[in-house]
Design a protein around this motif. Sequence first.
Motif, PDB file in Angstrom:
ATOM      1  N   ASP A 144     132.156  -9.190  42.140  1.00  0.00           N
ATOM      2  CA  ASP A 144     132.264  -9.402  43.628  1.00  0.00           C
ATOM      3  C   ASP A 144     133.729  -9.902  44.033  1.00  0.00           C
ATOM      4  OD1 ASP A 144     132.826 -11.996  42.696  1.00  0.00           O
ATOM      5  OD2 ASP A 144     131.101 -12.976  43.080  1.00  0.00           O
ATOM      6  N   LYS A 145     133.821 -10.081  45.220  1.00  0.00           N
ATOM      7  CA  LYS A 145     135.124 -10.476  45.802  1.00  0.00           C
ATOM      8  C   LYS A 145     135.799 -11.327  45.081  1.00  0.00           C
ATOM      9  CE  LYS A 145     133.231 -13.080  49.651  1.00  0.00           C
ATOM     10  NZ  LYS A 145     133.123 -13.495  51.192  1.00  0.00           N
ATOM     11  N   ARG A 146     135.361 -12.517  44.307  1.00  0.00           N
ATOM     12  CA  ARG A 146     136.120 -13.334  43.736  1.00  0.00           C
ATOM     13  C   ARG A 146     136.323 -12.845  42.335  1.00  0.00           C
ATOM     14  NH1 ARG A 146     132.560 -18.378  45.434  1.00  0.00           N
ATOM     15  NH2 ARG A 146     130.875 -16.871  44.913  1.00  0.00           N
ATOM     16  N   ASN A 147     136.210 -11.676  41.952  1.00  0.00           N
ATOM     17  CA  ASN A 147     136.251 -11.003  40.644  1.00  0.00           C
ATOM     18  C   ASN A 147     135.457 -11.845  39.558  1.00  0.00           C
ATOM     19  OD1 ASN A 147     138.149  -9.584  41.145  1.00  0.00           O
ATOM     20  ND2 ASN A 147     139.823 -10.946  40.966  1.00  0.00           N
ATOM     21  N   GLN A 148     133.996 -12.351  40.032  1.00  0.00           N
ATOM     22  CA  GLN A 148     132.964 -12.620  39.141  1.00  0.00           C
ATOM     23  C   GLN A 148     132.157 -11.480  38.781  1.00  0.00           C
ATOM     24  OE1 GLN A 148     131.517 -15.953  41.498  1.00  0.00           O
ATOM     25  NE2 GLN A 148     132.251 -17.603  40.405  1.00  0.00           N
ATOM     26  N   ILE A 150     129.066  -9.512  38.068  1.00  0.00           N
ATOM     27  CA  ILE A 150     127.813  -9.183  38.835  1.00  0.00           C
ATOM     28  C   ILE A 150     126.851  -8.572  37.589  1.00  0.00           C
ATOM     29  CG2 ILE A 150     126.298  -8.226  40.518  1.00  0.00           C
ATOM     30  CD1 ILE A 150     128.723  -8.120  42.622  1.00  0.00           C
ATOM     31  N   SER A 178     126.082  -4.372  45.446  1.00  0.00           N
ATOM     32  CA  SER A 178     126.763  -4.699  46.583  1.00  0.00           C
ATOM     33  C   SER A 178     128.261  -5.106  45.822  1.00  0.00           C
ATOM     34  CB  SER A 178     126.193  -5.974  47.253  1.00  0.00           C
ATOM     35  OG  SER A 178     125.313  -5.621  47.821  1.00  0.00           O
ATOM     36  N   ALA A 179     128.664  -4.689  44.696  1.00  0.00           N
ATOM     37  CA  ALA A 179     130.062  -4.830  44.062  1.00  0.00           C
ATOM     38  C   ALA A 179     131.001  -4.414  45.099  1.00  0.00           C
ATOM     39  CB  ALA A 179     130.323  -4.195  42.733  1.00  0.00           C
ATOM     40  N   THR A 180     132.314  -5.337  45.013  1.00  0.00           N
ATOM     41  CA  THR A 180     133.484  -4.590  45.853  1.00  0.00           C
ATOM     42  C   THR A 180     134.593  -4.342  44.763  1.00  0.00           C
ATOM     43  OG1 THR A 180     134.162  -7.344  45.695  1.00  0.00           O
ATOM     44  CG2 THR A 180     133.014  -6.680  47.537  1.00  0.00           C
ATOM     45  N   GLN A 201     139.182  -0.923  43.163  1.00  0.00           N
ATOM     46  CA  GLN A 201     138.515  -1.554  44.067  1.00  0.00           C
ATOM     47  C   GLN A 201     138.186  -1.046  45.596  1.00  0.00           C
ATOM     48  OE1 GLN A 201     140.794  -5.372  44.030  1.00  0.00           O
ATOM     49  NE2 GLN A 201     139.620  -6.459  45.687  1.00  0.00           N
ATOM     50  N   ARG A 203     136.396  -1.638  49.697  1.00  0.00           N
ATOM     51  CA  ARG A 203     135.685  -2.469  50.701  1.00  0.00           C
ATOM     52  C   ARG A 203     134.486  -1.752  51.441  1.00  0.00           C
ATOM     53  NH1 ARG A 203     138.575  -7.003  51.085  1.00  0.00           N
ATOM     54  NH2 ARG A 203     140.704  -6.923  50.611  1.00  0.00           N
TER      55      ARG A 203
END
Length: 203
Positions: A144-148, A150, A178-180, A201, A203
């Motif tokens: 995700d956008k925080r590099n966590q 998924i 919905s991966a960023t 990466q 968007r």
Amino acid sequence: MPAKADHDKTKPEDAPHYHGHRERLRERFHSAGADALSDYELLEMALFPALPRRDTKPLAKTLIKIFGSFAEVVHAPVARLREIDGIGESAIHQLKLIAAAAHRVAKGEVNSRNALSSWNEVIDYCRTSMAFADKEQFRLLFLDKRNQLIADEVQQTGTVDHTPVYPREVIKRALELSATALILVHNHPTTHPMITLDHVQYR
């Protein structure tokens, strides 16, 4: 004349010589921790449940000599493990259980924190799950956008030196989750434990 009694049959058998060795290993493990044990000693202990009535030291030393390390033993292909004299299905099952547990722990640690914020953390995580695989894998880490993390998925499994990649399937799955960002990983069984990483990466 009455038959002579067989006293050996009624006399309790002496404990096998390795029982004391097992207790000493357990005591050292509990008092000093795993770092106080060598790879073969840790492997000895790992094999205790599968081989309760055997001295596991010779087998542990043989496995380390053949495969190189504790990690390489537990991740060794089942077919290769079956070629080793003295190892049966119970011992193989025990080794594969340890490998699965290590992967589950690593995955749990990733899911509980911003673990994939550096390449070293990514490499450590991937090495646990695929570095010792005997076939090439194309693995996807969806972030995700925080590099966590998924999801961690094996998209394709190939041969010892080749695995196909289908970009359409990669993008389709990323959109579904919905991966960023994506980390694309594949291993090199012929030169294991080598792995290759690419980061994408968008968007």
